[in-house]
Scaffold this active site. Structure first.
Site, PDB file in Angstrom:
ATOM      1  N   TRP A  21     -16.880  -1.834  16.950  1.00 42.19           N
ATOM      2  CA  TRP A  21     -15.541  -2.405  17.161  1.00 42.19           C
ATOM      3  C   TRP A  21     -14.872  -1.927  18.445  1.00 42.19           C
ATOM      4  CZ3 TRP A  21     -11.975  -5.646  14.768  1.00 42.19           C
ATOM      5  CH2 TRP A  21     -10.647  -5.506  15.176  1.00 42.19           C
ATOM      6  N   MET A  22     -14.287  -2.853  19.195  1.00 42.92           N
ATOM      7  CA  MET A  22     -13.409  -2.509  20.314  1.00 42.92           C
ATOM      8  C   MET A  22     -12.096  -3.275  20.161  1.00 42.92           C
ATOM      9  SD  MET A  22     -13.920  -3.069  24.413  1.00 42.92           S
ATOM     10  CE  MET A  22     -13.748  -4.837  24.367  1.00 42.92           C
ATOM     11  N   ASP A  24      -7.914  -2.435  22.030  1.00 44.33           N
ATOM     12  CA  ASP A  24      -7.121  -2.359  23.265  1.00 44.33           C
ATOM     13  C   ASP A  24      -7.837  -1.681  24.441  1.00 44.33           C
ATOM     14  OD1 ASP A  24      -5.470  -2.833  21.108  1.00 44.33           O
ATOM     15  OD2 ASP A  24      -4.184  -1.113  21.443  1.00 44.33           O
ATOM     16  N   TRP A  49     -11.629  -1.013  10.860  1.00 46.33           N
ATOM     17  CA  TRP A  49     -10.990  -0.085   9.935  1.00 46.33           C
ATOM     18  C   TRP A  49     -11.450   1.354  10.137  1.00 46.33           C
ATOM     19  CZ3 TRP A  49      -6.718  -1.614   7.909  1.00 46.33           C
ATOM     20  CH2 TRP A  49      -6.509  -2.987   7.733  1.00 46.33           C
ATOM     21  N   ARG A 143       4.477   4.338  19.424  1.00 45.67           N
ATOM     22  CA  ARG A 143       3.124   4.540  19.949  1.00 45.67           C
ATOM     23  C   ARG A 143       2.893   3.832  21.292  1.00 45.67           C
ATOM     24  NH1 ARG A 143       2.292   1.177  15.297  1.00 45.67           N
ATOM     25  NH2 ARG A 143       1.503  -0.886  15.855  1.00 45.67           N
ATOM     26  N   ASP A 144       1.737   4.159  21.892  1.00 44.47           N
ATOM     27  CA  ASP A 144       1.181   3.493  23.080  1.00 44.47           C
ATOM     28  C   ASP A 144       1.914   3.848  24.381  1.00 44.47           C
ATOM     29  OD1 ASP A 144      -0.307   2.294  21.048  1.00 44.47           O
ATOM     30  OD2 ASP A 144       0.882   0.451  21.077  1.00 44.47           O
ATOM     31  N   GLU A 199       4.303  -3.368  20.730  1.00 47.54           N
ATOM     32  CA  GLU A 199       3.138  -2.516  20.943  1.00 47.54           C
ATOM     33  C   GLU A 199       2.776  -2.526  22.428  1.00 47.54           C
ATOM     34  OE1 GLU A 199       0.456  -2.735  17.076  1.00 47.54           O
ATOM     35  OE2 GLU A 199       0.428  -4.639  18.134  1.00 47.54           O
TER      36      GLU A 199
HETATM   37  N1  DQQ Z   1      -3.780  -1.017  18.609  1.00 48.04           N
HETATM   38  C1  DQQ Z   1      -3.718   0.409  18.712  1.00 48.04           C
HETATM   39  C2  DQQ Z   1      -2.283   0.743  18.680  1.00 48.04           C
HETATM   40  C3  DQQ Z   1      -1.646  -0.470  19.246  1.00 48.04           C
HETATM   41  C4  DQQ Z   1      -2.460  -1.578  18.665  1.00 48.04           C
HETATM   42  C5  DQQ Z   1      -4.544   1.089  17.690  1.00 48.04           C
HETATM   43  C6  DQQ Z   1      -2.428  -2.858  19.408  1.00 48.04           C
HETATM   44  O1  DQQ Z   1      -1.989   1.918  19.375  1.00 48.04           O
HETATM   45  O2  DQQ Z   1      -0.295  -0.518  18.962  1.00 48.04           O
HETATM   46  O3  DQQ Z   1      -5.901   0.736  17.819  1.00 48.04           O
HETATM   47  O4  DQQ Z   1      -3.574  -3.619  19.250  1.00 48.04           O
END
Ligand code: DQQ
Length: 457
Positions: A21-22, A24, A49, A143-144, A199
């Site tokens: 899985w990939m 962001d 997951w 986050r992010d 996000e």
């Molecule tokens: N995916 C990440 C989060 C983000 C979200 C987790 C967006 O940090 O907000 O894999 O696809």
């Protein structure tokens, strides 16, 4: 593990991880003359997951990649035991590669540095560097991080939002990337328009404006406006979307050695979870996209010029050619047409000879809409069949200019340097490789070129 190369839907010239899985893109950075691309990676599962790691790859030319060891893995000490979520990479004031990312759970901000030229990363003992959201605003999520340098220190926005009120990009400042002071929201949205959680904020200067990218409501949204570096407030004046639908998300940019602003976006799957698990992989990265600021606070978006290096054999190189007999599931198509008012043009890709399966790129001159129609892209089950669209107004005398990239299940469409549509398609038939063009009204083809696109691996 299934044989990934046998999967007819797996792209061959878009970046993707070795398997599983990939999602962001994370911390893209131009470092010591090479392009580094990191990404959300679940190395053991294909369905999203698994605990998130940072996968890592490097390139000399932006289009051919070498996989490197995983950059960040969840552990028990850094505040990221349940996952290393999205973030940014910068060179600190000593030139040391430094990552700020979100650790879960709960969502906290963590720091890591590389002392060996981005081969390995050390999480700092002081993690997390931000242990909780700002007092008093109780955001739903936090986050992010996205980072940049100003004269008086480091700045960072973190994605957040207030349920039922709107998304927020929360602004912080630090002298050293470790001690962070919360300032205020850089920008605030309205829930009914752009959702209640933003996000992956990405914020940068472009031409005479600033751009704030956010991911919300399943779509890639951007605001263009003015940033006041005295008050540290951003006032949007225009807004747009990249991708035209839910196949393009969590985009993240970086500045290369020439100061170009290059963007990556995650190309989500639109086949069901069982199919992704059976395939043993999920997710691809967009082509590298070069951003520019156009007059009227409009975003220019095109494939980076390096993408031309991916072209293989030219199959069509003449505006007078027709497309019969031209086949492929990995192609670039360049089309320029002069169009009268109310004219329309359709380019079918991944078409079966009997027309049962076809993906259609359509420009409707009367409606002034460009669309990617995937409603007939597959007769299979468990596949989303959608239409993605964007408004595209051609100026008087302006021709329609399309670049269409077909890479098995990935379709990327660029129109007139200012709109981009992205889709995922899963034709069932091995003969879904024809091209087709239909026009109505007053249409003259100025340019038609088609290339085979060989594998980058
Ligand atoms: N995916 C990440 C989060 C983000 C979200 C987790 C967006 O940090 O907000 O894999 O696809």
């Amino acid at each position: 593990m299934p044989d990934l190369s046998a999967d007819p839907h797996r792209p061959i010239y878009h970046f993707l991880p070795p398997d599983n899985w990939m999602n962001d893109p994370n911390g893209p950075i131009f470092y010591q003359g090479r392009y580094h691309l990191m990404y959300q990676y679940a190395p053991d599962v294909a369905d999203g997951w698994g605990a998130k790691h940072w996968g890592h790859a490097v390139s000399d030319d932006l289009v051919h990649w070498e996989h490197l060891p995983i950059a960040l893995s969840p552990d028990q000490t850094a505040g990221d035991q349940d996952g290393c979520y999205t973030g940014s990479a910068v060179l600190d004031d000593d030139g040391t590669p430094t990552i700020l990312y979100t650790g879960v759970h709960p969502q906290v901000q963590c720091i890591a540095r590389s002392r060996d030229g981005m081969q390995t990363w050390d999480k700092r003992a002081c993690n997390p560097v931000i242990a909780e959201p700002p007092a008093g605003i109780a955001p739903k999520n936090f986050r992010d991080p996205c980072l940049w340098r100003e004269d008086d220190g480091w700045y960072m926005v973190i994605g957040s939002g207030v349920e039922g009120v709107g998304g927020r990009a929360l602004l912080y400042r630090s002298p050293d990337l470790m001690d962070w002071e919360y300032l205020h929201p850089l920008c605030e949205g309205v829930a009914t328009e752009t959702g209640d959680m933003w996000e992956c904020p990405d914020f940068f200067a472009l031409g005479d404006r600033h751009v704030l990218l956010i991911s919300a409501l399943g779509e890639q949204i951007y605001f263009i406006g003015h940033y006041n570096d005295a008050t540290h407030r951003f006032e949007p004046e225009s807004e747009g979307r990249i991708g035209g639908g839910v196949c393009y998300y969590a985009a993240k940019s970086f500045a290369d050695g020439d100061g170009r602003r290059i963007l990556w976006g995650w190309l989500r799957e639109r086949r069901d979870r069982e199919a992704q698990i059976a395939a043993g992989w999920s997710g691809a990265m967009s082509l590298p996209q070069a951003l520019t600021m156009l007059p009227g606070a409009r975003l220019g978006i095109e494939p980076a010029s390096e993408v031309e290096a991916l072209r293989g054999k030219a199959l069509v190189d003449d505006a007078g050619s027709d497309l019969s007999g031209i086949r492929g599931d990995a192609l670039e198509i360049e089309l320029e047409v002069a169009m009268g008012v109310d004219a329309a043009v359709e380019l079918g890709v991944r078409c079966t000879p009997d027309g049962r399966e076809e993906t259609t790129v359509r420009y409707d001159g009367a409606a002034q809409i460009i669309e990617l129609d995937m409603t007939r892209s597959s007769v299979g089950k468990g596949v989303e069949l959608a239409v993605h669209s964007r408004p595209l107004t051609l100026a008087r005398g302006e021709a329609l200019r399309l670049q269409v990239f077909v890479d098995r299940s990935v379709i990327e469409v660029y129109a007139n340097g200012r709109e981009c549509l992205v889709g995922r398609v899963y034709p069932t038939r091995s003969d879904a490789v024809d091209l087709r063009m239909r026009t109505s009204g007053d249409v003259a083809v100025n340019c038609l070129r088609v290339w085979e696109m060989p594998s980058i691996w």
